[in-house]
Design an enzyme around this catalytic site. Structure first.
Site, mmCIF file in Angstrom:
data_model
loop_
_atom_site.group_PDB
_atom_site.id
_atom_site.type_symbol
_atom_site.label_atom_id
_atom_site.label_comp_id
_atom_site.label_asym_id
_atom_site.label_seq_id
_atom_site.Cartn_x
_atom_site.Cartn_y
_atom_site.Cartn_z
ATOM 1 N N ALA A 186 0.803 -1.284 0.097
ATOM 2 C CA ALA A 186 0.028 -0.095 -0.002
ATOM 3 C C ALA A 186 0.920 1.052 -0.120
ATOM 4 O O ALA A 186 0.079 2.167 0.015
ATOM 5 C CB ALA A 186 -1.141 0.104 1.237
ATOM 6 N N ALA A 187 2.212 1.226 -0.180
ATOM 7 C CA ALA A 187 3.086 2.277 -0.142
ATOM 8 C C ALA A 187 2.139 3.331 -1.371
ATOM 9 O O ALA A 187 2.357 4.428 -1.333
ATOM 10 C CB ALA A 187 4.483 1.855 -0.223
ATOM 11 N N GLY A 188 2.178 2.595 -2.591
ATOM 12 C CA GLY A 188 1.807 3.444 -3.981
ATOM 13 C C GLY A 188 0.514 3.981 -3.735
ATOM 14 O O GLY A 188 0.242 4.994 -3.919
ATOM 15 N N ASP A 189 -0.360 3.333 -2.730
ATOM 16 C CA ASP A 189 -1.919 3.827 -2.603
ATOM 17 C C ASP A 189 -1.605 4.904 -1.695
ATOM 18 O O ASP A 189 -2.246 5.900 -2.059
ATOM 19 C CB ASP A 189 -2.669 2.648 -1.929
ATOM 20 C CG ASP A 189 -2.652 1.439 -2.568
ATOM 21 O OD1 ASP A 189 -2.742 1.482 -4.048
ATOM 22 O OD2 ASP A 189 -2.921 0.535 -2.064
HETATM 23 O O1 RIB Z 1 -1.584 -1.894 -3.226
HETATM 24 C C1 RIB Z 1 -1.892 -2.707 -2.144
HETATM 25 C C2 RIB Z 1 -3.003 -3.800 -2.559
HETATM 26 O O2 RIB Z 1 -2.676 -4.586 -3.686
HETATM 27 C C3 RIB Z 1 -3.306 -4.636 -1.441
HETATM 28 O O3 RIB Z 1 -4.067 -3.931 -0.472
HETATM 29 C C4 RIB Z 1 -4.135 -5.794 -2.078
HETATM 30 O O4 RIB Z 1 -5.371 -5.977 -1.935
HETATM 31 C C5 RIB Z 1 -3.592 -5.451 -3.637
HETATM 32 O O5 RIB Z 1 -4.690 -5.074 -4.407
#
Ligand code: RIB
Length: 310
Positions: free
Chosen positions: A249-252
């Site tokens: 989730a770093a990119g998120d």
């Molecule tokens: O970017 C991280 C996410 O990628 C995770 O939470 C997982 O669900 C995947 O979709």
């Protein structure tokens, strides 16, 4: 004005291991946990935690995983009215392995995410009149992503595309619709067809992506920072040194903070700095949504950064 995030919602099943298994190998892990994830859901939570109103459009199954996912979104303050609950499928899941350096591999079973179509486009259209920024990713069918992009632009929204999970056959039209694309090195490599592994190759990749029709390109380079390129200018944004625990989730977190900065009236260059702070904080904690920074932690690290780029 609000941000709308459109895309995938997953329950993450995470095994922590000493090292990532190679093909055909089984590695014994030392911890397991299940937690809320999915790229679009994570991005929406990142935005809500930083204090900007945000709606998520997507789909889950009518199952216990789906309940956990909605609960996590609502606890963070995300508007979930655009999420369909489908009783004839299962919620998306992601099987994640994280090693001791924080590196990961992820395999998803898309479930309800694969059924994101007309109904969700209608939900998006209902939310667009109040939206300023739309954030898309590729965990739902590409044809739906393209329709969502067209709708977002028809409403004059600023459109960010996180091209993950990467797909090297994206329709050309999508590139010309997006205002900013935010691949990491692996995703950028697949989009342009050569290896992107640092600033020099990121610069070359950005130039190819501009030729493909993208106005602004941000390539995240992990512990080497980010490379940001517009049609007029380009910059390398330095990384923030942190102790890496888990890069999921770093990119998120990066995309969420980027959207928050833009929604707060910051320039794209400042928004990349905000994204860098979001990504840096997310890697210091385990899990996806559980690793996303609070507004106070975010502000503290943002205030510490003085020299950003060259
Ligand atoms: O970017 C991280 C996410 O990628 C995770 O939470 C997982 O669900 C995947 O979709």
């Amino acid at each position: 004005m609000t941000v709308v995030v459109f895309g995938s919602i997953n329950l993450d099943l995470v095994v922590e291991v000493p090292r990532l298994p190679i093909k055909g190998e089984t590695v014994i892990g030392h911890r397991f946990f299940a937690a809320a994830g999915g790229k679009a859901a994570n991005q929406a939570v990142a935005i809500a935690k930083l204090g900007i109103p945000v709606s998520l459009v997507g789909q889950i199954g009518e199952d216990s995983f789906g309940k956990t996912l909605i609960e996590s979104l609502e606890t963070a303050g995300v508007n979930t009215s655009g999420i369909t609950v489908n009783s004839s499928t299962y919620s998306g899941i992601a099987s994640i392995v994280v090693d001791e350096t924080g590196a990961n591999t992820i395999a998803c079973a898309a479930g309800a995410n694969n059924l994101v179509r007309e109904r969700e486009i209608e939900q998006l259209k209902n939310l667009l009149p109040q939206a300023e920024i739309v954030l898309l990713e590729l965990g739902v069918p590409i044809a739906t992503v393209l329709t969502a992009a067209r709708e977002a632009k028809a409403h004059d929204c600023f459109l960010i595309l996180d091209p993950a999970p990467v797909n090297s056959n994206l329709p050309e039209e999508l590139f010309s619709l997006v205002d900013v694309i935010t691949p990491n090195e692996v995703e950028a490599s697949q989009l342009v067809g050569f290896t992107v592994d640092g600033v020099t190759t990121a610069r070359q990749a950005a130039s190819v992506l501009h030729q493909m029709g993208v106005k602004n390109v941000i390539i995240t380079l992990g512990d080497r920072g980010s490379f940001y390129s517009t049609e007029e200018d380009s910059y390398w944004i330095k990384p923030i040194p942190v102790s890496v625990v888990d890069t999921v989730a770093a990119g998120d977190a990066f995309n969420g903070a980027l959207a928050v900065a833009l929604a707060s009236g910051k320039s794209l260059r400042e928004a990349v700095q905000w994204g860098t702070v979001g990504g840096a904080l997310a890697v210091t904690k385990n899990g996806a949504q559980s690793s996303l920074p609070s507004k106070a932690n975010f502000q503290e690290l943002l205030n510490q950064q003085v020299i950003w780029d060259e």
